[in-house]
Design a protein around this motif. Sequence first.
Motif, PDB file in Angstrom:
ATOM      1  N   THR A 250     -11.505  -0.986   2.476  1.00 19.36           N
ATOM      2  CA  THR A 250     -10.717   0.122   3.023  1.00 19.36           C
ATOM      3  C   THR A 250      -9.738  -0.383   4.071  1.00 19.36           C
ATOM      4  OG1 THR A 250     -12.658   1.524   2.647  1.00 19.36           O
ATOM      5  CG2 THR A 250     -10.897   2.479   3.943  1.00 19.36           C
TER       6      THR A 250
ATOM      7  N   SER B 151     -10.482  -0.986  -7.046  1.00 14.49           N
ATOM      8  CA  SER B 151     -11.933  -0.928  -6.911  1.00 14.49           C
ATOM      9  C   SER B 151     -12.472  -2.318  -6.621  1.00 14.49           C
ATOM     10  CB  SER B 151     -12.583  -0.395  -8.196  1.00 14.49           C
ATOM     11  OG  SER B 151     -12.179   0.915  -8.486  1.00 14.49           O
TER      12      SER B 151
ATOM     13  N   LEU C 293     -12.512  11.782  -5.087  1.00 17.78           N
ATOM     14  CA  LEU C 293     -11.660  11.517  -3.927  1.00 17.78           C
ATOM     15  C   LEU C 293     -10.607  12.607  -3.756  1.00 17.78           C
ATOM     16  CD1 LEU C 293     -11.220   7.654  -4.354  1.00 17.78           C
ATOM     17  CD2 LEU C 293     -12.560   8.827  -2.602  1.00 17.78           C
TER      18      LEU C 293
ATOM     19  N   GLY D  60     -10.081   6.817   0.495  1.00 18.10           N
ATOM     20  CA  GLY D  60     -11.296   6.171  -0.005  1.00 18.10           C
ATOM     21  C   GLY D  60     -12.395   6.234   1.048  1.00 18.10           C
ATOM     22  N   THR D  61     -13.582   5.885   0.659  1.00 15.06           N
ATOM     23  CA  THR D  61     -13.944   5.213  -0.565  1.00 15.06           C
ATOM     24  C   THR D  61     -15.147   5.894  -1.187  1.00 15.06           C
ATOM     25  OG1 THR D  61     -14.621   3.067  -1.460  1.00 15.06           O
ATOM     26  CG2 THR D  61     -15.355   3.581   0.731  1.00 15.06           C
TER      27      THR D  61
ATOM     28  N   HIS E  54     -10.715   3.299  -4.390  1.00 18.07           N
ATOM     29  CA  HIS E  54      -9.695   3.936  -3.557  1.00 18.07           C
ATOM     30  C   HIS E  54      -8.548   4.406  -4.432  1.00 18.07           C
ATOM     31  CE1 HIS E  54     -11.850   1.148  -0.894  1.00 18.07           C
ATOM     32  NE2 HIS E  54     -11.469   1.882   0.133  1.00 18.07           N
TER      33      HIS E  54
ATOM     34  N   LEU F 208      -3.535   6.111   1.704  1.00 20.44           N
ATOM     35  CA  LEU F 208      -4.691   5.497   1.058  1.00 20.44           C
ATOM     36  C   LEU F 208      -5.903   6.390   1.290  1.00 20.44           C
ATOM     37  CD1 LEU F 208      -6.201   3.033  -0.217  1.00 20.44           C
ATOM     38  CD2 LEU F 208      -6.364   2.102   2.099  1.00 20.44           C
TER      39      LEU F 208
ATOM     40  N   THR G  96      -4.581   2.622  -7.945  1.00 22.12           N
ATOM     41  CA  THR G  96      -5.995   2.636  -7.602  1.00 22.12           C
ATOM     42  C   THR G  96      -6.490   1.196  -7.498  1.00 22.12           C
ATOM     43  OG1 THR G  96      -6.821   2.587  -9.887  1.00 22.12           O
ATOM     44  CG2 THR G  96      -6.303   4.755  -8.950  1.00 22.12           C
TER      45      THR G  96
END
Length: 517
Positions: A54, A325, A303, A280-281, A244, A278, A323
């Motif tokens: 993050t 991950s 999200l 997340g998460t 995210h 942004l 995105t």
Amino acid sequence: MAASDFTSDLDYDVFVIGGGINGAGVARDAAGRGFSVGLAEKDDLASGTSSGSTKLIHGGLRYLEFYEFRLVREALVEREVLWLNAPHIIWPLRFVLPHQAGLRPAWMLRLGLYLYDYIGGRRCLPPARTIDLRTDPAGKPLKPGFSKAFEYSDCWVQDARLVALNARDAAARGADIMTRTECTGLQREDGGWRITLKDRRTGATRQVTARLVVNAAGPWVDAVLTRVAGLNRVHNIRLVQGSHIVVPRLFDHDRCYIFQNADGRVMFAIPYENDFTLIGTTDRDFDGDLDHVAIAGDEVAYLCAAASEYFANPVTPDQVVWTYSAVRPLYDDGASKAQEATRDYVLKIDGDAETGALVNVFGGKITTYRRLAEAVMADIEGILGTRGPAWTSSAALPGGDFRAMTFDRLVDDIGARHPALPRPLIHRLVRNYGTEARRILADAKSLDALGTCFGADLYEAEVRFLIDREWARTADDVLWRRSKLGLRLSADEAARLQSWMARVQSEAGQPMTGAKP
């Protein structure tokens, strides 16, 4: 061969497997203390977990609920240490935590933030405060039902660049950094290790030797033990996927939101790369292919729905522009939920100085990587002996040596030397490279002097710097790890960059494994 004969003629004192933040941090610390160091990373630096965070340097406010006071305190202390040593890629960020009726009570949030402010020895970061969302600009993007919030300090980090800079500094101090190099064999031999390495670009293999091996392979740490070292019945980590999403900018101010969710988790909405937000998460157990980690549709929906509980304008999946991950290798402490598994690190040693020692690194978080490296060094020195004192707490990372001036003053200084270059370009270069932006710009009097423009404000001079000094080998290395310009370049522009990089490296005979750029 006698053990003394073998260990007196080894390639390395310490060999590190894994080019994420923990591996790079250990290599840097060890090289700076006088050990000979090699590091192998099977892909690019920070190509796994360390570029999928993050991107916060933080104590972890929610970890207080799980009584992880030592971890939180250590992380809080590290915020300002790291900020001072890398002020170009780390900077303060204020977090707004709206109070949501029916979830954590206001008194609990106040108590948590009081502890957060005072157990970590905060010196430079401003303290927590209460704000009125009905009058504060932070309340404008939110639904009208929110009236009270708490605001506190943590820091932001360009995570993949933090890894690259640690590797840069390790190399400058003598370490051999080998990217695209997979460790395929670990064999104890006469009190040390014989290590088989495979260049993943050419298929060529070779062997090196070391007195001690550090297994910092992140999500692959157990795989190294079983498939590479040949150990059986190994299970030390719990793999937890965090994903995210990035959407067009949702608010105009420069603060971050931390939202409470009804499921007990928290979520961040963070200003990102000037024009984006942004979000997340997620936290979910992972049992797939570690080389192909991607966000799932239900994670996107989760999200978006969680953000929409707070923002006046709903966040929908069709807004998502990117995105990412990653899988966190958390030490398996038997926690019932992925979100409750400890973020603390655990070190385990297999073997000793007589048989060949293997130091295994489990868990950890990016904020405490430097302290983790010091803990690994304590184990290394307990086995190999002491070479030099601890040193990283006050040593600037490459480009971060501008404590005598502010970030803005450095931008002004470089701008004055290059008046024909756009201010946004100079600002971005200083944000990525600090004082080393001067090296990239050299004596450029115009944009043409920077060479080919690949799109946005990415020029040949910067890409050559990344190839020569930061082990960048592909367009993805440049666009998604050394920078986030992938958000701005088209697919055609990215393909043109990839073709150019391949040609330049071919013409130069650029090796896929690097040593000291």
